[in-house]
Design a protein around this motif. Sequence first.
Motif, short mmCIF file in Angstrom:
data_model
loop_
_atom_site.label_atom_id
_atom_site.label_comp_id
_atom_site.label_asym_id
_atom_site.label_seq_id
_atom_site.Cartn_x
_atom_site.Cartn_y
_atom_site.Cartn_z
N VAL A 307 -8.92 12.99 -44.78
CA VAL A 307 -7.20 13.47 -44.37
C VAL A 307 -6.37 13.41 -43.73
N PRO A 308 -6.30 13.24 -41.94
CA PRO A 308 -5.35 12.41 -41.46
C PRO A 308 -4.65 10.51 -41.66
N ILE A 309 -5.94 9.76 -42.15
CA ILE A 309 -5.55 8.60 -42.40
C ILE A 309 -4.14 9.05 -43.47
N THR A 310 -5.04 10.13 -44.18
CA THR A 310 -4.12 10.02 -45.71
C THR A 310 -2.99 10.92 -45.51
N ALA A 311 -2.53 11.31 -44.74
CA ALA A 311 -1.51 11.77 -44.30
C ALA A 311 -0.28 11.08 -43.82
N VAL A 312 -0.94 10.66 -43.48
CA VAL A 312 0.83 9.89 -42.32
C VAL A 312 1.09 9.06 -43.28
N GLY A 313 0.25 8.15 -44.70
CA GLY A 313 0.90 7.93 -45.77
C GLY A 313 1.57 8.34 -46.91
N SER A 314 1.50 9.95 -47.61
CA SER A 314 1.68 10.66 -48.05
C SER A 314 1.05 11.85 -48.31
N ALA A 315 1.45 12.51 -48.07
CA ALA A 315 1.38 14.58 -47.63
C ALA A 315 0.27 15.03 -48.86
N GLY A 316 1.60 14.51 -50.46
CA GLY A 316 0.91 14.34 -51.53
C GLY A 316 -0.52 13.95 -52.07
N ALA A 317 -0.62 13.08 -51.46
CA ALA A 317 -2.27 12.52 -51.92
C ALA A 317 -3.02 13.09 -50.64
N ALA A 318 -2.34 13.55 -49.23
CA ALA A 318 -3.74 14.15 -48.43
C ALA A 318 -4.13 15.65 -49.32
N ILE A 319 -2.81 16.26 -49.98
CA ILE A 319 -3.79 17.59 -50.31
C ILE A 319 -4.54 17.45 -51.76
N SER A 347 4.17 14.34 -42.66
CA SER A 347 5.06 14.71 -43.76
C SER A 347 5.01 12.82 -44.42
N GLY A 348 3.76 12.15 -43.88
CA GLY A 348 3.81 10.69 -44.73
C GLY A 348 4.60 9.58 -43.56
N TYR A 349 4.98 10.20 -42.93
CA TYR A 349 5.72 10.07 -41.56
C TYR A 349 6.04 8.09 -42.13
N LEU A 350 4.99 6.95 -42.72
CA LEU A 350 4.56 5.86 -42.04
C LEU A 350 5.91 5.77 -43.32
N SER A 351 5.74 6.37 -44.05
CA SER A 351 6.85 5.63 -45.51
C SER A 351 7.89 6.05 -45.48
N THR A 352 8.37 6.86 -44.71
CA THR A 352 10.39 7.46 -44.60
C THR A 352 10.74 7.31 -43.53
N HIS A 353 9.89 6.80 -42.31
CA HIS A 353 10.70 6.72 -40.99
C HIS A 353 11.38 5.30 -41.35
N VAL A 354 10.94 3.95 -41.59
CA VAL A 354 12.23 3.19 -41.18
C VAL A 354 13.16 4.01 -42.05
#
Length: 395
Positions: A307-319, A347-354
Amino acid sequence: MKKEKETMPEDVKKAVSLEVFIFSGVFFGTFILLGAKMGAANMFNTLMNTAHDLLINTIFYIMSITVLAGAISSLWSEFGLTALLSTLLAPLMKPVYGLPKASAVGIVITYLSDNLAMLNVTDNEKFRRNFKKYHVPALCNLGTSFGMGLIITICMLGLTPDSGENLAFAVVVGNVGAIIGSIISTRLMLWQSAKFYGTDREVEVVDITAGEVDRNPLPPVRSGDVGSRFISALLDGGKNGVDMGLSIIPGVLIVCTIVMMLTNGMPAGGYTGAAYEGVALLPWLGDKLSFILNPLFGFSSAEAIAVPITAVGSAGAAIGTVEKLLTAGLANAHDVAVFTAMCVCTSGYLSTHVDMMHGMRCSKLTSKAILVHSIGGICAGVAANWIYNLLMIIM
């Protein structure tokens, strides 16, 4: 005459470079290893069947939640509740986060929608007048710490663990953990940006009268009577929810499919190519790291690391991953508290922070923002773990 050396534009890559060999090795190596374990035909069938099942049984469920959450957030904005919450939070911003009072708007709108909503705030040139230059990068971390908060909260409340436990208490604790993580992430980012920009530099603004500010950049209310405004806000918010639901499809299908294949193991009768079969790599990794993970997060199973591994890329996928773990009896209410904290805070920050840092004109600090937000996400999970355990002892 000496010939000048030709230089390639920065956005043009060489046809052949070290990068292509590294990527090819990782990409094909991954599929070769999976195929060697599962069989090539079973591997591809599992990929397709898992993605299809996630689309039908997980994404449409999450999309229904985003439609309802979108309608709720639109009503809150239309009838002043969003502005009221921002006003109530404003006095806490300076002592808690070290940011001007106006930044409270960012917390509310990102919690009701997603991380990128913070860009709508910072793009308002009048609103930017409220901040110093070193404040702006921290707004990225602040917004990300609350992005999709309402959607994640509602989704978690709607899940049913195998034990039948009520998850309301766990979800509340998770939100508290996310707040703690947001404070740590934002404060660390302020420290980094203050060293980079200094604390006296004014933020850049264009095309507005000097000194003109806007402390409430929320959209204006609609025209018409109360009934028509209510219906319009409801439908417009629902439409925005559909757009958000569509936007999470790639993340859920791609990230969650891969994560589930790395989480689940071989079924009792051997591989068949059915959905949710896998090679159990993440549980093996979780077992090896249990001496760290158990004191920090207290997960009830090694599979929970997914779950935490998934959450950094996509919160929806983590759910979607949380739902599968609960159905399989591999997670409980305590885990949901930690999951909620880390999903909301990261909140999937790896996919939005940039994109967010680029939009805020702070691209040079992107790597630092990602690093400190990783620390904040970990702290959110740790806080939820210990708060939940402490309250269970007291209660």
